[in-house]
Design a protein around this motif. Structure first.
Motif, PDB file in Angstrom:
ATOM      1  N   GLU B 368       0.855  -1.182   0.000  1.00 53.85           N
ATOM      2  CA  GLU B 368       0.000   0.000   0.000  1.00 53.85           C
ATOM      3  C   GLU B 368       0.886   1.225   0.000  1.00 53.85           C
ATOM      4  OE1 GLU B 368      -3.118  -0.004  -0.253  1.00 53.85           O
ATOM      5  OE2 GLU B 368      -3.772  -1.996   0.387  1.00 53.85           O
ATOM      6  N   HIS B 369       0.560   2.212  -0.822  1.00 53.96           N
ATOM      7  CA  HIS B 369       1.304   3.461  -0.703  1.00 53.96           C
ATOM      8  C   HIS B 369       0.401   4.588  -0.237  1.00 53.96           C
ATOM      9  CE1 HIS B 369      -0.446   4.742  -4.526  1.00 53.96           C
ATOM     10  NE2 HIS B 369      -0.290   3.494  -4.875  1.00 53.96           N
ATOM     11  N   ASN B 370      -0.887   4.297  -0.115  1.00 52.08           N
ATOM     12  CA  ASN B 370      -1.834   5.305   0.329  1.00 52.08           C
ATOM     13  C   ASN B 370      -1.986   5.223   1.843  1.00 52.08           C
ATOM     14  OD1 ASN B 370      -3.941   6.988   0.743  1.00 52.08           O
ATOM     15  ND2 ASN B 370      -5.265   6.082  -0.807  1.00 52.08           N
ATOM     16  N   GLY B 375      -2.420   1.393   8.715  1.00 49.41           N
ATOM     17  CA  GLY B 375      -2.868   1.390  10.101  1.00 49.41           C
ATOM     18  C   GLY B 375      -2.380   0.159  10.823  1.00 49.41           C
ATOM     19  N   GLY B 376      -2.095   0.311  12.116  1.00 51.85           N
ATOM     20  CA  GLY B 376      -1.742  -0.825  12.954  1.00 51.85           C
ATOM     21  C   GLY B 376      -0.448  -1.528  12.599  1.00 51.85           C
ATOM     22  N   LEU B 377       0.421  -0.876  11.792  1.00 50.09           N
ATOM     23  CA  LEU B 377       1.629  -1.591  11.355  1.00 50.09           C
ATOM     24  C   LEU B 377       2.642  -1.764  12.478  1.00 50.09           C
ATOM     25  CD1 LEU B 377       2.169  -0.137   7.787  1.00 50.09           C
ATOM     26  CD2 LEU B 377       1.645  -2.478   8.396  1.00 50.09           C
ATOM     27  N   ILE B 378       2.493  -1.008  13.575  1.00 53.08           N
ATOM     28  CA  ILE B 378       3.477  -1.132  14.650  1.00 53.08           C
ATOM     29  C   ILE B 378       3.498  -2.552  15.214  1.00 53.08           C
ATOM     30  CG2 ILE B 378       1.935  -0.364  16.500  1.00 53.08           C
ATOM     31  CD1 ILE B 378       4.321   1.161  17.677  1.00 53.08           C
ATOM     32  N   SER B 461      -6.751  -1.928   5.892  1.00 52.60           N
ATOM     33  CA  SER B 461      -6.876  -2.792   4.720  1.00 52.60           C
ATOM     34  C   SER B 461      -6.353  -4.167   5.075  1.00 52.60           C
ATOM     35  CB  SER B 461      -6.097  -2.217   3.542  1.00 52.60           C
ATOM     36  OG  SER B 461      -4.718  -2.262   3.839  1.00 52.60           O
ATOM     37  N   GLN B 462      -6.775  -5.147   4.284  1.00 52.85           N
ATOM     38  CA  GLN B 462      -6.373  -6.522   4.513  1.00 52.85           C
ATOM     39  C   GLN B 462      -4.853  -6.657   4.377  1.00 52.85           C
ATOM     40  OE1 GLN B 462      -8.677  -8.509   5.496  1.00 52.85           O
ATOM     41  NE2 GLN B 462      -7.221 -10.177   5.834  1.00 52.85           N
ATOM     42  N   CYS B 464      -2.527  -4.559   5.016  1.00 55.63           N
ATOM     43  CA  CYS B 464      -1.796  -4.080   6.186  1.00 55.63           C
ATOM     44  C   CYS B 464      -1.975  -5.011   7.367  1.00 55.63           C
ATOM     45  CB  CYS B 464      -2.258  -2.678   6.549  1.00 55.63           C
ATOM     46  SG  CYS B 464      -1.431  -1.459   5.576  1.00 55.63           S
ATOM     47  N   ALA B 465      -3.132  -5.626   7.447  1.00 53.61           N
ATOM     48  CA  ALA B 465      -3.377  -6.540   8.563  1.00 53.61           C
ATOM     49  C   ALA B 465      -2.485  -7.763   8.449  1.00 53.61           C
ATOM     50  CB  ALA B 465      -4.848  -6.956   8.579  1.00 53.61           C
ATOM     51  N   GLU B 466      -2.022  -8.062   7.216  1.00 52.63           N
ATOM     52  CA  GLU B 466      -1.223  -9.267   7.023  1.00 52.63           C
ATOM     53  C   GLU B 466       0.245  -8.979   6.767  1.00 52.63           C
ATOM     54  OE1 GLU B 466      -3.375 -10.850   3.813  1.00 52.63           O
ATOM     55  OE2 GLU B 466      -4.955 -11.694   5.071  1.00 52.63           O
ATOM     56  N   ALA B 467       0.653  -7.722   6.882  1.00 56.99           N
ATOM     57  CA  ALA B 467       2.052  -7.372   6.586  1.00 56.99           C
ATOM     58  C   ALA B 467       2.976  -8.048   7.590  1.00 56.99           C
ATOM     59  CB  ALA B 467       2.231  -5.871   6.636  1.00 56.99           C
ATOM     60  N   THR B 468       4.219  -8.301   7.159  1.00 59.33           N
ATOM     61  CA  THR B 468       5.213  -8.868   8.060  1.00 59.33           C
ATOM     62  C   THR B 468       6.441  -7.966   8.072  1.00 59.33           C
ATOM     63  OG1 THR B 468       5.957 -10.196   6.233  1.00 59.33           O
ATOM     64  CG2 THR B 468       4.548 -11.285   7.844  1.00 59.33           C
ATOM     65  N   GLU B 469       7.335  -8.207   9.050  1.00 64.36           N
ATOM     66  CA  GLU B 469       8.543  -7.387   9.157  1.00 64.36           C
ATOM     67  C   GLU B 469       9.454  -7.631   7.955  1.00 64.36           C
ATOM     68  OE1 GLU B 469      10.248  -4.758   9.866  1.00 64.36           O
ATOM     69  OE2 GLU B 469       9.785  -4.943  11.985  1.00 64.36           O
ATOM     70  N   THR B 470      10.259  -6.606   7.602  1.00 66.44           N
ATOM     71  CA  THR B 470      11.133  -6.758   6.438  1.00 66.44           C
ATOM     72  C   THR B 470      12.341  -7.633   6.767  1.00 66.44           C
ATOM     73  OG1 THR B 470      12.461  -4.880   7.037  1.00 66.44           O
ATOM     74  CG2 THR B 470      10.622  -4.457   5.591  1.00 66.44           C
ATOM     75  N   ALA B 471      13.180  -7.847   5.743  1.00 68.75           N
ATOM     76  CA  ALA B 471      14.366  -8.683   5.902  1.00 68.75           C
ATOM     77  C   ALA B 471      15.386  -7.989   6.802  1.00 68.75           C
ATOM     78  CB  ALA B 471      14.961  -8.971   4.533  1.00 68.75           C
TER      79      ALA B 471
END
Lengths: 314, 670
Positions: B368-370, B375-378, B461-462, B464-471
């Motif tokens: 997502e770039h918008n 939200g909730g990425l912390i 958004s879905q 963001c709810a499923e994002a994971t930490e980067t490498a």
């Protein structure tokens, strides 16, 4: 060494006295509005009660929400420790000048606003948005006032400012009159008092500070509330230091310190009284009137600066 | 030694561009070679640049390449060393970040090769700009930097927006380059030579020197992104790959600042205070408009690009103050302003790269770039969230991080305006300081918005709810940058004493008072006037926090924290759509500063295809709408008018050629 001990004593006194000032303003307000009113020491009981209570966290709260109260309170205490209270020449005064002081408040506000956004309710976001808007308009006005004073006294260091003003013979600078009015308006806005924000309200349409801390409970809430009380006291001390510096001790001997303490007590007593009268007499302003109010504050500070440049520079 | 390290920097960067071509069969091998060499280039540049700055190195060299009568002159001094340090530091971070980040492109439709090739050439170009000691090699290096970055912006050229952004970027970079060339032309025509040392020696009349100054201001300003020459920035930065955005925003803009400082302080030398007023007003306008436009953006990288405009404005404010004081012979204060500007260059390079790298991580992990979809990425990306928070605090100029120090120094410079005898200036300078205060406060509001909407609250958004930490690579580079932000915030005295080396060359004076009270205290003018004990502030905040926490901690054992749903006013459960959005957060500011933007709001009543109603908000840039589109229309109209000579008949074209020949013969015979 004496200085450092005195600085610690001063900071602890600040911590102890801040709730009394808030309680005093509340008590006077109640009397003015023909209400019975809680005694002035009621905030101590409230804080004590909150510290004992259990903490309830929202499910969606992140670590920011739990860290924020400590940061907000810690930064406010630090800000309080650099403002001369009843003596100048304390070693802590050199840590930060007025611009850094404004930076401290901004740091606390940053975390307060983030905490408001954290849980994900509409109230928190509303409060954060309003708080950041108000502060972004108040900060230029405040710095403008500070600059005007700094141009007169050639320093942004609070202790040097106060000392310079004490050493001058009593005279009325036109720039000081304007800056004092401007800074007073800013102080009312920054400490969240009527007509900008109502500390007693829980009506969603009007609240700013209360909206951000709505989700807080227990000791977190106590820290946030105590932080707000400290902020009121610090602004009171700041106004006193700059515009009514008389009585503040410039040595660490017992007698000047006692006089300094008593004069501070008197200044805050009167300031609290006038704040209560003002809050009783005025109605809370609509949020979109606030820019005009702060615009007025900025214009007053600007006038102060211009009158300094025109009248006082020879 | 320092120069050899710098040579190594350039050779390694060139190697990282060219060598991967040899391994083009294997993407992994070419990627490894490219990023390892870029990292080596970064490391040796940090060492070489750092040595040049700390050791007050002053080495010249001449390479037998270039035109037969004009060899390539190179020169390394603290100023170029400082900026070389910045470029290399950020390219090292980009190398650490990039190798894991470009994995996304490995499976994509693009080959990886153009990216590594032009990244290497881009870094080579920037390094050479720092070293160049004659106008010819400067322009070659400058164009190498501009053109290779064009290819980086156009890397994902299958998207229409990318092609468009890249074209505008190239166009403006070329026009800017032309202005710089003309600026050097003025100097060269008086000195008769292209090397900088003879340009320094020549004395210009005030009119010619002001003309050269204005040309340089426009030319370098085009690249730095001052308002209204900033329009390429918010278009080009969002579409480039994120580590490239970090390089472009973090250091390429600084290369323009370097060029400007070199041109004005070193080559022109004799500074007039009127120039300072010009630069100061441009800085004020850029700072305030940059932050106001940034507030209204919802694309994270576009928002950061507008913040670059703001920060460039703050740097120009410092430079403007410095030039005003230099023009009125207050050299110590001029030094202070210059140091504030250079310090802000360093800080902006650090925190802006950090934020762009963080934005890239978010983009890659959540797709997502918008902002309105985040939200909730912390909770999903804790390390990125923590580093991004430090970046946000730094860019908002809050103590004890680095952004605060440079803004504080700028404030202190502005406060000394009373020393001037010109009372209009005395009154105007505090107003510029008030603009700086407004900018800082609005930046804080903007980053509360960014952080609050992006990392806090509930996911919108879905994805963001499923994002994971980067490498680990991207995490490491962000942690390093965050640590540097803290370091340069907590130890400003040491940093100022090193940056002072640059000022001692450009304005032959230093500010001994600033660092005379030991490493704890920063006292730019004198300890009575203002002091800032950054390590004490850091310690104070830390210990206040620790004491309160220790005092309250034992209670936790007695009383468990209860986790409960958030208060919903008794109306049933809350959902993510009830949160404040980025649009609603900035609504009060939009209303207060309304004329600043072109705003079109569109509200559609609830209907069949939009059950909840529809709200559409478009925020446009006046500079783009009123100036650039107008120029574009005028150009097109003129082109159409001119097209009538294009008859399509070969006889007419022969007549044109004949008359042109006649004309040229006449010119030659004159």
């Amino acid at each position: 060494m004496n200085g450092w001990i005195l600085a610690i004593v001063q900071t602890s006194l600040l911590l102890l006295c801040a709730p009394l000032l808030t309680g005093w303003v509340k008590w006077i307000k109640c009397k003015l509005q023909s209400r019975q009113g809680a005694p002035p020491w009621q905030p101590y009981r409230d804080l004590f009660k909150l510290f004992k209570k259990e903490v309830v966290l929202a499910e969606s709260a992140s670590p920011i929400f739990r860290v924020a109260p400590y940061i907000v309170f810690g930064v406010t205490v630090l800000a309080g420790s650099v403002v001369p209270m009843f003596a100048i020449g304390l070693p802590t005064a050199a840590i930060a000048d007025v611009i850094v002081l404004v930076g401290f408040f901004a740091l606390g506000r940053f975390f307060l606003a983030l905490a408001g956004m954290d849980v994900g309710t509409a109230f928190g976001g509303m409060g954060s948005s309003r708080e950041m808007t108000i502060s972004s308009l108040a900060e230029p006005a405040m710095l403008m006032a500070v600059f005007t004073l700094a141009m007169t006294v050639h320093s942004t260091n609070l202790a040097s400012m106060t000392r310079y003003l004490l050493e001058q013979p009593l005279q009325l600078y036109p720039s000081f009159v304007f800056s004092a009015m401007g800074l007073l308006l800013v102080a009312v806005a920054e400490t969240g008092r009527i007509p900008i924000d109502n500390p007693a309200t829980h009506l969603e349409l009007t609240m700013v500070h209360e909206a951000m801390i709505l989700e807080y409970t227990g000791r977190h809430l106590a820290l946030m509330e105590w932080g707000a009380m400290l902020k009121l006291m610090i602004y009171g001390m700041l106004l006193g230091d700059i515009f009514f510096p008389w009585g503040i001790a410039d040595s660490f001997a017992p007698l000047p310190l006692l006089i300094g303490f008593l004069s501070l007590f008197l200044k805050l007593f009167l300031l609290g009284l006038s704040l209560a009268i003002m809050e009783t007499g005025l109605a809370k302003m609509r949020f979109f009137r606030v820019p005009q109010y702060l615009g007025l504050a900025f214009i007053l500070c600007l006038l102060g600066m211009l009158s300094h440049v025109i009248l006082e520079i020879n | 030694m320092a120069l050899n390290l710098v040579y190594l920097t350039i050779v390694a960067a060139f190697g990282s561009a060219v060598l991967p071509i040899l391994f083009c069969r294997s993407t992994v091998a070419s990627k490894l070679v490219a990023f390892i060499l870029l990292g080596i280039s970064g490391l040796s540049g940090i060492l070489g640049g750092g040595m040049a700055l700390l050791g007050k190195v002053d080495i010249s060299a001449e390479l037998p390449i270039g035109l037969p009568w004009l060899h390539c002159h190179l020169h390394l001094d603290p100023l170029s060393g400082f900026f070389l340090f910045l470029v290399s530091l950020i390219s090292l971070m980009a190398a650490i970040y990039g190798s894991a980040y470009v994995r996304e492109y490995q499976q994509g439709s693009q080959p990886l090769l153009p990216l590594t090739l032009f990244t290497g050439l881009f870094v080579v170009g920037m390094d050479l700009v720092m070293l160049a000691d004659d106008a010819f090699s400067f322009m070659i290096a400058w164009e190498l930097m501009s053109v290779s970055s064009y290819f980086l912006v156009a890397y994902q050229h299958q998207n229409e927006t990318n092609r468009r952004a890249a074209f505008i970027y190239l166009l403006m970079a070329q026009i800017g380059g032309l202005f710089i060339l003309l600026g050097y032309g003025v100097l060269a025509s008086f000195s008769g030579a292209f090397d900088f040392s003879s340009m320094q020696a020549v004395e210009l009349s005030p009119a010619w020197s002001s003309l050269a100054f204005v040309l340089a201001l426009i030319g370098f300003g085009m690249k730095a992104g001052i308002v209204p020459l900033h329009v390429w920035l918010p278009q080009a930065h969002p579409v480039a790959p994120s580590h490239i955005s970090a390089l472009m925003s973090g250091v390429m803009l600084k290369v323009a600042i370097y060029g400007f400082i070199r041109f004005v302080y070193d080559l022109l030398g004799n500074i007039y205070w009127q120039w300072g007023v010009m630069v100061l007003s441009i800085g004020c306008i850029s700072a305030i408009l940059g932050v106001l436009y940034a507030l209204m953006q919802h694309d994270l990288k576009r928002l950061l690009a507008y913040h670059s405009v703001e920060n460039i404005g703050i740097i120009y404010m410092g430079l403007g103050l410095s030039m005003i004081f230099a023009g009125t012979n207050h050299l110590e204060l001029a030094t202070l302003g210059l140091i504030a500007a250079l310090y802000h260059c360093l800080n902006h390079a650090l925190f802006k790269s950090l934020l762009f790298l963080g934005a890239g991580a978010i983009l890659q992990q959540s797709r997502e770039h918008n902002l309105e979809k985040m939200g909730g990425l912390i909770k999903r990306m804790p390390v990125t969230a923590f580093c991004f928070l430090i970046g946000c605090i730094s860019i908002s100029a809050l103590p004890p991080f680095n952004g605060f120090v440079s803004e504080w120094l700028t404030f202190q410079t502005a406060l000394q305006g009373t020393i001037l005898t010109n009372h209009i200036l005395t009154a105007l300078i505090p107003i510029s300081a008030a603009v700086l205060a407004l900018t800082g406060a609005l930046a804080a509001a903007c980053f509360v918005k960014v952080y609050g909407v992006c990392f806090l609250g509930l996911p919108r958004s879905q994805n963001c709810a499923e994002a994971t930490e980067t490498a680990y690579g991207p995490q490491l580079s962000q942690i390093l940058l965050a640590a540097l932000c803290l370091f340069f915030g907590v130890f400003p005295t040491w940093t100022v004493s090193q940056i002072e080396n640059i000022a001692q060359i450009l304005l032959p004076t230093g500010i001994p008072m600033a660092t005379s009270h030991g490493w704890l205290w920063l006292t730019p003018v004198s300890s009575d006037v203002a002091s800032y004990g950054a390590p004490m502030v850091f310690l104070g905040i830390g210990s206040a926090w620790l004491i309160v926490w220790l005092w309250l901690h034992p209670r936790r054992k007695k009383m468990e924290i209860r986790i409960a749903p958030a208060w919903d006013c008794g109306f049933g459960s809350l959902n993510a759509r009830m949160q404040y959005t980025a649009t609603s957060f900035t609504m009060p500011i939009r209303r207060i500063f309304r004329p600043v933007w072109f705003i079109s709001e569109n509200y559609q009543q609830p209907g069949e295809n939009a059950p909840g109603g529809r709200y559409e908000l478009k925020v446009g840039d006046w500079a783009w709408l009123k100036i650039y589109q107008l120029i574009g229309r005028l150009l097109l109209a003129t082109a159409k008018r001119a097209a009538f000579i294009q008859g399509g008949n070969i006889r007419i074209y022969l007549v044109y050629s004949f008359f042109t020949l006649l004309f040229l013969l006449w010119v030659v015979s004159l």
